[in-house]
Design a protein around this motif. Structure first.
Motif, PDB file in Angstrom:
ATOM      1  N   HIS A 144      25.287  54.033   5.303  1.00 16.86           N
ATOM      2  CA  HIS A 144      24.039  54.731   4.959  1.00 16.86           C
ATOM      3  C   HIS A 144      24.296  55.940   4.057  1.00 16.86           C
ATOM      4  O   HIS A 144      23.747  57.021   4.280  1.00 16.86           O
ATOM      5  CB  HIS A 144      23.330  55.211   6.245  1.00 16.86           C
ATOM      6  CG  HIS A 144      22.933  54.064   7.140  1.00 16.86           C
ATOM      7  ND1 HIS A 144      22.137  53.025   6.721  1.00 16.86           N
ATOM      8  CD2 HIS A 144      23.244  53.791   8.440  1.00 16.86           C
ATOM      9  CE1 HIS A 144      21.968  52.168   7.701  1.00 16.86           C
ATOM     10  NE2 HIS A 144      22.632  52.597   8.765  1.00 16.86           N
ATOM     11  N   PHE A 145      25.097  55.744   3.072  1.00 15.05           N
ATOM     12  CA  PHE A 145      25.462  56.879   2.221  1.00 15.05           C
ATOM     13  C   PHE A 145      24.275  57.375   1.392  1.00 15.05           C
ATOM     14  O   PHE A 145      24.190  58.555   1.049  1.00 15.05           O
ATOM     15  CB  PHE A 145      26.632  56.481   1.319  1.00 15.05           C
ATOM     16  CG  PHE A 145      27.221  57.626   0.571  1.00 15.05           C
ATOM     17  CD1 PHE A 145      27.779  58.708   1.251  1.00 15.05           C
ATOM     18  CD2 PHE A 145      27.214  57.666  -0.820  1.00 15.05           C
ATOM     19  CE1 PHE A 145      28.315  59.777   0.568  1.00 15.05           C
ATOM     20  CE2 PHE A 145      27.740  58.743  -1.503  1.00 15.05           C
ATOM     21  CZ  PHE A 145      28.298  59.792  -0.808  1.00 15.05           C
ATOM     22  N   ASN A 149      22.920  61.409   0.514  1.00 11.89           N
ATOM     23  CA  ASN A 149      22.446  61.971  -0.762  1.00 11.89           C
ATOM     24  C   ASN A 149      21.001  62.437  -0.660  1.00 11.89           C
ATOM     25  O   ASN A 149      20.658  63.532  -1.110  1.00 11.89           O
ATOM     26  CB  ASN A 149      22.531  60.906  -1.864  1.00 11.89           C
ATOM     27  CG  ASN A 149      23.916  60.822  -2.480  1.00 11.89           C
ATOM     28  OD1 ASN A 149      24.668  61.782  -2.457  1.00 11.89           O
ATOM     29  ND2 ASN A 149      24.258  59.664  -3.015  1.00 11.89           N
ATOM     30  N   ASP A 158      28.959  64.105  -2.844  1.00  8.73           N
ATOM     31  CA  ASP A 158      30.275  64.132  -3.506  1.00  8.73           C
ATOM     32  C   ASP A 158      31.346  64.695  -2.570  1.00  8.73           C
ATOM     33  O   ASP A 158      32.459  64.182  -2.483  1.00  8.73           O
ATOM     34  CB  ASP A 158      30.214  64.985  -4.781  1.00  8.73           C
ATOM     35  CG  ASP A 158      29.566  64.230  -5.934  1.00  8.73           C
ATOM     36  OD1 ASP A 158      29.240  63.041  -5.757  1.00  8.73           O
ATOM     37  OD2 ASP A 158      29.383  64.839  -7.003  1.00  8.73           O
ATOM     38  N   ARG A 180      39.689  54.377  -5.253  1.00 13.00           N
ATOM     39  CA  ARG A 180      38.215  54.321  -5.189  1.00 13.00           C
ATOM     40  C   ARG A 180      37.798  53.014  -5.839  1.00 13.00           C
ATOM     41  O   ARG A 180      38.137  52.732  -6.986  1.00 13.00           O
ATOM     42  CB  ARG A 180      37.618  55.511  -5.930  1.00 13.00           C
ATOM     43  CG  ARG A 180      36.104  55.518  -5.812  1.00 13.00           C
ATOM     44  CD  ARG A 180      35.552  56.900  -5.835  1.00 13.00           C
ATOM     45  NE  ARG A 180      34.104  56.897  -5.783  1.00 13.00           N
ATOM     46  CZ  ARG A 180      33.340  57.759  -6.413  1.00 13.00           C
ATOM     47  NH1 ARG A 180      33.907  58.708  -7.141  1.00 13.00           N
ATOM     48  NH2 ARG A 180      32.031  57.703  -6.318  1.00 13.00           N
ATOM     49  N   ARG A 260      27.449  48.294  11.548  1.00 12.97           N
ATOM     50  CA  ARG A 260      28.232  49.354  10.877  1.00 12.97           C
ATOM     51  C   ARG A 260      29.189  50.071  11.851  1.00 12.97           C
ATOM     52  O   ARG A 260      29.188  49.782  13.014  1.00 12.97           O
ATOM     53  CB  ARG A 260      27.321  50.369  10.171  1.00 12.97           C
ATOM     54  CG  ARG A 260      26.517  49.731   9.035  1.00 12.97           C
ATOM     55  CD  ARG A 260      25.476  50.673   8.469  1.00 12.97           C
ATOM     56  NE  ARG A 260      24.813  50.095   7.304  1.00 12.97           N
ATOM     57  CZ  ARG A 260      23.835  49.195   7.373  1.00 12.97           C
ATOM     58  NH1 ARG A 260      23.405  48.758   8.548  1.00 12.97           N
ATOM     59  NH2 ARG A 260      23.310  48.704   6.274  1.00 12.97           N
TER      60      ARG A 260
END
Ligand SMILES: Nc1nc2c(ncn2[C@@H]2O[C@H](COP(=O)(O)OP(=O)(O)OP(=O)(O)O)[C@@H](O)[C@H]2O)c(=O)[nH]1
Length: 281
Positions: A144-145, A149, A158, A180, A260
């Protein structure tokens, strides 16, 4: 009988380029002044050797003044042009090195990027197959990034990416490669690692992100979890990097779908990949 040895270089270019690179690296290592002195001293000695040979061939037995002239004159004459040339070579080499490193590095996390990773992974896979060693691949994705944000801002997002990278890095060994993969995804290559061991490492990474009291150095503490897909090659069985990535992607997808914050191992549907229990949550 046909020769089994590999053909030697077909043109000068492949030989010359590494040779030039080696020379320019040597200039950087030695430093401009030391290289210049070495160069000038070598020219002087060469000049001395030529003069001596010329005089001997012409029937002279004494070097006389020719000795000093041939030894000392080239020294000052080559110092200035030599130092200019080597300063230029050194600057170019350092710029080339910086550009090369930047092209392989993710600017936010300072980790290696996907391009570097694919190159390294292919090489490690070839090595693993030649020496019949296991090799494992992990892809991890922050859960759930988008919410991070949306709730805390892109800058905090970040910071979270940097912190997750740092935590995962701490768990890994020096021979492992963390990069990455893109967005909020990271990829890990574990050379000489069977599936069970890769699973343990993945669990440690998951825990180091999930169970930290306050994950980020900020008043606005954020907690996140990660999901991880894992696959490994079976010793001695050939496979391709694409197959391995597909299997890991599938396992990661399953980990997300199952709720998750879990580690899933690649199921047996790829027969050339190491089999393991489908879910390890
Ligand atoms: N701050 C920040 N956000 C990024 C960066 N790269 C990608 N993102 C964001 O990462 C988010 C990924 O969102 P999704 O693909 O929907 O996935 P998610 O919200 O993590 O949901 P799941 O993966 O399903 O758990 C998007 O909002 C992107 O904008 C980055 O470099 N910095």
């Amino acid at each position: 009988m046909p020769s089994r040895s590999a053909p030697r270089h077909q043109s000068d270019a492949p030989v010359l380029t590494p040779l030039l690179q080696r020379c320019s690296r040597a200039v950087v290592r030695l430093g401009v002044w030391r290289t210049t002195l070495l160069f000038s001293a070598s020219i002087s000695l060469l000049s001395l050797a030529f003069t001596w040979a010329y005089l001997r061939l012409s029937g002279y037995t004494e070097m006389g003044e020719a000795f000093y002239i041939s030894l000392l004159v080239p020294l000052p004459m080559t110092l200035l042009p030599g130092s200019l040339i080597f300063a230029l070579v050194s600057a170019l080499e350092q710029a080339r090195h910086t550009a090369h490193t930047l092209a392989m590095t993710d600017s936010l996390t300072n980790l290696r990027n996907r391009r570097y990773f694919m190159h390294t992974a292919q090489r490690e896979l070839d090595l693993a197959q030649r020496h019949q060693l296991p090799l494992a691949l992990l892809i991890l994705d922050i859960d759930h990034f988008k919410r991070v944000n949306d709730l805390h801002g892109h800058d905090m997002g970040d910071q979270v990416l940097v912190e997750v990278a740092r935590r995962c890095e701490k768990v890994l060994r020096t021979t492992d490669v963390l990069a990455r993969w893109g967005g909020e995804e990271f990829v890990v290559l574990l050379p000489n690692t069977p599936l069970e061991q890769a699973h343990q490492l993945a669990e440690r990474m998951r825990e180091s992100v999930a169970y930290s009291a306050q994950l980020y150095a900020s008043d606005d503490a954020v907690r996140v979890t990660i999901s991880i897909g894992v696959a490994a090659t079976t010793t001695g069985q050939p496979t391709t990097l694409d197959l391995l990535v597909q299997a890991v992607d599938r396992a990661l997808f399953d980990a997300k779908r199952a709720g998750r914050n879990q580690v899933w191992l690649a199921p047996q549907r790829h027969p050339k990949l190491a089999a393991g229990p489908a879910l390890v949550g």
